[in-house]
Design a protein around this motif. Structure first.
Motif, PDB file in Angstrom:
ATOM      1  N   ILE A 172      45.264  43.956  34.976  1.00 56.06           N
ATOM      2  CA  ILE A 172      44.010  43.982  35.635  1.00 56.06           C
ATOM      3  C   ILE A 172      43.164  42.611  35.316  1.00 56.06           C
ATOM      4  O   ILE A 172      43.146  42.437  34.143  1.00 56.06           O
TER       5      ILE A 172
ATOM      6  N   VAL B  56      38.700  42.129  39.235  1.00 57.59           N
ATOM      7  CA  VAL B  56      38.792  43.521  39.725  1.00 57.59           C
ATOM      8  C   VAL B  56      38.068  44.236  38.666  1.00 57.59           C
ATOM      9  O   VAL B  56      37.524  45.346  39.055  1.00 57.59           O
TER      10      VAL B  56
ATOM     11  N   SER C 134      34.697  44.189  39.447  1.00 57.90           N
ATOM     12  CA  SER C 134      34.169  44.409  41.035  1.00 57.90           C
ATOM     13  C   SER C 134      34.485  45.825  41.327  1.00 57.90           C
ATOM     14  O   SER C 134      35.767  46.270  41.015  1.00 57.90           O
TER      15      SER C 134
ATOM     16  N   ALA D  81      37.097  44.989  45.015  1.00 60.03           N
ATOM     17  CA  ALA D  81      38.097  44.197  45.145  1.00 60.03           C
ATOM     18  C   ALA D  81      39.356  44.638  45.631  1.00 60.03           C
ATOM     19  O   ALA D  81      39.784  45.674  45.388  1.00 60.03           O
TER      20      ALA D  81
ATOM     21  N   GLU E 176      42.599  44.190  45.007  1.00 61.78           N
ATOM     22  CA  GLU E 176      43.661  43.883  44.263  1.00 61.78           C
ATOM     23  C   GLU E 176      44.185  45.129  43.506  1.00 61.78           C
ATOM     24  O   GLU E 176      43.324  46.233  43.457  1.00 61.78           O
TER      25      GLU E 176
ATOM     26  N   ARG F  20      44.851  48.261  41.482  1.00 65.04           N
ATOM     27  CA  ARG F  20      44.089  48.901  40.432  1.00 65.04           C
ATOM     28  C   ARG F  20      45.093  49.908  39.617  1.00 65.04           C
ATOM     29  O   ARG F  20      44.308  51.005  38.782  1.00 65.04           O
TER      30      ARG F  20
END
Length: 444
Positions: free
Chosen positions: A127, A131, A134, A137, A139, A141
């Motif tokens: 991570i 990310v 936020s 985001a 991306e 997780r």
């Protein structure tokens, strides 16, 4: 997880502050440990010494680089040997270079050896700080959690979930070797599929340019950028689509030859099988590009045989009759080729959507197999039909001998072999034998 307990963070960098921010939003009490707490100040979080942070916290994030472990974690043990007893240390570090370690150990394993009384857990290294801080985001997780201590691993899994991450059991601490190196990889699963795609594109580029500009000289160099590119994309897309489904045919052949499912396939076939998803998505991208260019070029000037000619005769003017030839209505060839192309693109779109994990998880095994196998076969059939609709009239006109070296004939040869092999292995005499082998039995 008790939200009133204190979670410690060693490190005041971007990652440490991002973790503190995320924990605070999740309702935890956060305490940050620093080597120089007097010069550190943050209005939202309490910053104290590393020793005080460890004493007051049962779970501690180690948010420093691995090369600083000696100064920040190991040195205090000289004066406080029981400092980390029964403490859960979450190592979030990664390997920063490509140089292999002599001992082959990960940062987390070395930390566990240096502090044997602590429960070292590898987590959150996949991570980024962006990310972590936020909540919007885009991306990944997903948080794998690895440790040699099941109790500590389970607590960190619960902590990650309460921080709104999708955490799962990553196994023992040995897994950290892969996790730390994985973050340095640049599309590791896409390298071979991209190389295969580029090779296919280069082959068809070379042959198409040779046939159109050198051998027959039927194409103008002004048509190089879109018209010729479109031909290359079309032939490459159907070739790659066949490459996606051919390895399953070869797997059936090897299983019939081995008469068991226990024997491993050759390494090249294993690699090919693992590349199918990425190859399929690259094929879809190329096919979509082909469709877009076709829409741009869709006119009687580029696709003469797709349209009916309309002849308009005007009254004589100055003893001359002017005849204007204009094409507007599609022929059966144009409509059939368009229909096959549309069906191919729609089927490939469904296959691409089914490859998205969030959507694939909604399908049971039988549904997923139907989409990837039966719908995939239908897609390949439609792609072959698209090429036949475009090229078959030309083959009849020029003759079989001349057609053998045409781009259309060569690009459809391998896909036809692939689809015939799939139909062959669906015959009861082969399908039943393969099914018995895959269920662990031997064919009679």
């Amino acid at each position: 997880m008790n939200h009133d307990q204190c979670v410690g963070i060693i490190g005041c960098g971007n990652m440490g502050l991002a973790i503190a921010h995320r924990l605070t939003l999740s309702g935890f009490t956060v305490l940050i440990g620093s080597r120089n707490p007097d010069i550190r100040y943050h209005v939202e979080f309490e910053i104290t010494s590393i020793i005080d942070c460890v004493i007051r916290s049962s779970i501690i994030f180690v948010a420093t680089h691995a090369e600083h472990y000696t100064n920040t974690l190991i040195s205090p043990l000289e004066h406080h040997p029981t400092l980390f007893d029964e403490k859960i240390l979450i190592d979030i570090s990664n390997q920063l270079d490509n140089r292999s370690r002599e001992d082959g150990l990960s940062n987390a394993e070395r930390l566990q050896i240096a502090i044997p009384n602590a429960y070292v857990v590898k987590a959150f290294n996949t991570i980024s700080s962006f990310v972590m801080e936020s909540t919007t985001a885009g991306e990944p997780r997903s948080v794998p959690v690895a440790s040699n201590h099941a109790f500590a691993r389970d607590k960190v899994i619960m902590l990650a979930r309460e921080m709104n991450f999708d955490s799962y059991n990553g196994g023992s601490l040995r897994t950290a070797r892969h996790l730390e190196n994985y973050t340095r990889s640049l599309f590791p699963l896409w390298r071979k599929p991209i190389i295969i795609t580029l090779i296919v594109l280069c082959i068809w580029l070379s042959y198409t340019v040779y046939m159109k500009f050198i051998s027959t000289k039927t194409t103008s160099w002004h048509q190089l950028f879109l018209h010729m590119t479109n031909k290359i994309l079309c032939t490459s897309a159907i070739t790659l689509l066949a490459l996606v489904y051919m390895p399953s045919n070869l797997a059936c052949m090897f299983q019939l030859a081995y008469k068991t499912k226990e024997r491993r396939f050759p390494r090249w076939l294993d690699t090919w099988l693992l590349c199918r998803k990425q190859l399929g998505l690259l094929t879809y991208a190329i096919a979509l590009f082909h469709v877009l260019i076709t829409l741009v070029l869709m006119s009687s000037a580029y696709y003469t045989t797709w349209f009916h000619p309309t002849i308009i005769t005007l009254p004589p003017n100055k003893n001359q009759t002017k005849i204007i030839v204009q094409s507007n209505v599609m022929t059966w060839k144009g409509e059939l080729a368009s229909l096959m192309g549309i069906l191919t693109l729609l089927s490939m779109s469904l296959l691409a959507l089914a490859s998205i994990p969030a959507l694939a998880n909604l399908l049971n095994w039988r549904e997923w197999r139907f989409v990837q196998s039966r719908l995939g076969t239908f897609t390949l059939l439609c792609a072959i039909g698209h090429v036949f609709a475009m090229a078959a009239p030309r083959w009849i006109e020029t003759g079989i001998i001349q057609s053998l070296k045409s781009v259309g004939f060569l690009c459809v040869f391998f896909p036809v072999i692939t689809i015939l092999m799939r139909f062959l292995f669906w015959l009861p005499c082969f399908y039943r034998r393969i099914l018995r082998i895959r269920r662990g039995g031997l064919p009679k």
